[in-house]
Design a protein around this motif. Structure first.
Motif, short mmCIF file in Angstrom:
data_model
loop_
_atom_site.label_atom_id
_atom_site.label_comp_id
_atom_site.label_asym_id
_atom_site.label_seq_id
_atom_site.Cartn_x
_atom_site.Cartn_y
_atom_site.Cartn_z
N PRO B 285 42.78 48.13 42.52
CA PRO B 285 42.22 48.36 43.70
C PRO B 285 42.89 48.01 44.90
CG PRO B 285 41.02 46.70 42.34
CD PRO B 285 42.38 47.14 41.38
N SER B 287 46.35 48.03 44.99
CA SER B 287 47.83 48.72 45.23
C SER B 287 47.94 49.66 46.07
CB SER B 287 47.98 49.55 43.79
OG SER B 287 48.50 50.74 43.89
N SER B 288 48.90 50.37 46.21
CA SER B 288 49.13 51.32 47.41
C SER B 288 49.56 52.54 47.11
CB SER B 288 49.93 50.83 48.57
OG SER B 288 50.24 51.59 49.82
N PRO B 290 45.49 52.67 46.11
CA PRO B 290 44.55 52.21 45.24
C PRO B 290 44.44 52.97 43.87
CG PRO B 290 43.60 51.82 47.08
CD PRO B 290 44.87 52.71 47.44
#
Lengths: 341, 341
Positions: B285, B287-288, B290
């Motif tokens: 959730p 992360s880039s 998500p």
């Protein structure tokens, strides 16, 4: 005084193999012989299983591990399997088993530990966290029951602990960023009530002050702010005229959130902001960009904790009550020298 | 026949509280009384601790958990703490303790399990993985010792297992991507010797075939390729004229590697490639972008496994030998409708 199968055989006037057959429930032995052997076994306190043997020797050959209730936090998740592996490795080699306990509240944890102690289920206990005025630790101290804390308890420096030198680790990270040319270095903190957060913040502060840099309050980002609204927290940081060019971040999971928000706001890592995390999450090397982090040697924290506990269980006085596990900086793409502008 | 403190008191001709004081080692009781009570306790087989009680009842009130040796893989790391919490929750409520075991090789694992069984240390065992021709499982079956496998064993459908329906889960993910307009959907696989990899691949294939789409071999990315050189694997995929616009990815950690390589090669997620992972890593959730993922209910896998094992330990015939824990799709930014080009 360990009673053996030989002692039972002698006293019952049968051969050891007959005793062995009685134990295994063989039907080839007469009821009379079976009864005789069983009575002798009872008299001598001999029981054909490990638990019974433990009863005689009054040791359980088992250590307990208390899994903290808030371990659903991602860091503890990853921490837990590694630290357990370290504990198991040491315990198994020494012939000890590992019993796991948990509780949904401090009260439940205390009840679980009380049952372990009162029920003589374990010879010693490993704890993975300490709270202010921790009732579990207070209980174990009152009972003079062997235990080791992985971490540090500021109020009770006399208990057995295994820990990293978190002040030094954060100092090293901050020095590393200073050597890369960064001067305005921010700090993203974990929950401030945790000793580890306070220790790392102190190491960060020391390194900056040694370099003649005054850490600005505006360079400080709290995990609560990031959790509430990571993008606002990062925007407030980046809108400052003296915005940092590098961040020391308490945990890689927090670093992920910050990277995500920086990217959303159009900033690049490491070009606009160098980021150095902690705890070397398995995701960190495969993140985009890969995140620099500090390997805190979680497996060794477990290994050393079990070693210290077993010495304590055997009544040895450990030379040092606080064991320090070394850390290791792993620079990756997220931390680069400052851009010359 | 459970011997109680009352029985001891009656036979010794003292009050139960006197027995209790003898047990706690009180100095207020005379040596003669202490000796008398202790002899009666021995005669009746009553012992003032849990282990002794277990000796009488022939149960240990403990279940064993075998931590697989390759749990240093990141997914198992995260899996382990959650599954353990689930097992502990159920076991604790039922009054059972949890004993952990591990081994550095299959041989060591087998030895650890043998000692648990022969030494009557536990009433049953939970396994977290099965191998082809698994010697640990074969041994437990030979001994008719209660055990539950979390996962699935294709060769032995008769053993007690708790698992997800991985075919259905991958089918659902693939259907979801089809509904977002994707037609060329690739699959990034885990190690093919794992049943879970094969099951998920089958679900993926079924959904595509139902939609009249032939899965192309060139859309298949193996975890071995990604580990060896993620960027080359992604380049080979993206250089195809029929390159996928979406990927079903066996595990979020693998998805991270792929995202990283896509980004290095100048592709954007989800614009150039939709990505849907599995196992809902805590990093996903944040992360880039998500990462969309499948929550497989790890806590419940542990909970159900402990429940099934305890029923088996008590000699109950479980209605179903395979318990399925539901999964749940969590779409996030990494999977979006196909771009209209």
């Amino acid at each position: 005084m360990n009673v053996t199968i030989i002692d039972v055989a002698k006293k019952a006037g049968v051969s050891p193999s007959t005793v062995s057959r009685v134990i295994s429930g063989s039907t080839r032995i007469s009821a009379a012989t079976t009864k005789k052997v069983k009575i002798v076994m009872e008299d001598l306190g001999y029981h054909p299983n490990l638990m019974a043997k433990n009863l005689v020797s009054r040791t359980t050959m088992t250590i307990g591990l208390l899994l903290p209730r808030n371990a659903d936090e991602a860091f503890l998740d990853i921490f837990f399997s590694e630290v357990t592996r370290g504990i198991l490795s040491k315990a198994t080699r020494a012939g000890y088993d590992l019993l796991l306990k948990t509780g949904k509240s401090e009260q439940e944890e205390l009840e679980a530990v009380t049952r372990l102690v009162k029920g003589r289920r374990v010879d010693g206990i490993i704890l993975l966290q300490s709270r202010l005025d921790d009732t579990v630790i207070r209980y174990l101290q009152q009972e003079s029951f062997p235990f080791v804390l992985i971490g540090r308890d500021r109020e009770r420096p006399d208990i057995l602990t295994v820990d990293n030198d978190n002040v030094q680790a954060a100092y090293d990270v901050t020095r590393h960023l200073l050597e890369l040319g960064h001067r305005r270095i921010g700090y993203a903190s974990g929950p401030l009530e945790l000793v580890v957060s306070a220790d790392r913040h102190e190491g960060y502060r020391r390194a900056l002050e040694e370099a003649g840099i005054e850490p600005q309050p505006g360079w400080f980002v709290s995990t609560e702010l990031v959790r509430a609204d990571s993008t606002s927290a990062v925007r407030a940081l980046m809108d400052r005229p003296d915005r940092p060019t590098a961040l020391v971040v308490m945990d890689d999971l927090l670093a992920f959130s910050l990277l995500n928000s920086l990217s959303e706001l159009g900033y690049s890592v490491p070009e606009d902001m160098a980021v150095f995390g902690f705890n070397d999450n398995p995701m960190s090397p495969v993140s985009s960009p890969p995140i620099s982090s500090v390997d805190i040697g979680v497996y060794h924290l477990g290994l050393e904790a079990a070693g210290l506990l077993l010495r304590s269980v055997k009544g040895e006085q450990p030379e040092q009550r606080r064991v320090i596990v070394p850390h290791r900086l792993i620079p990756r793409e997220s931390s680069q020298p400052i851009k010359v502008t």
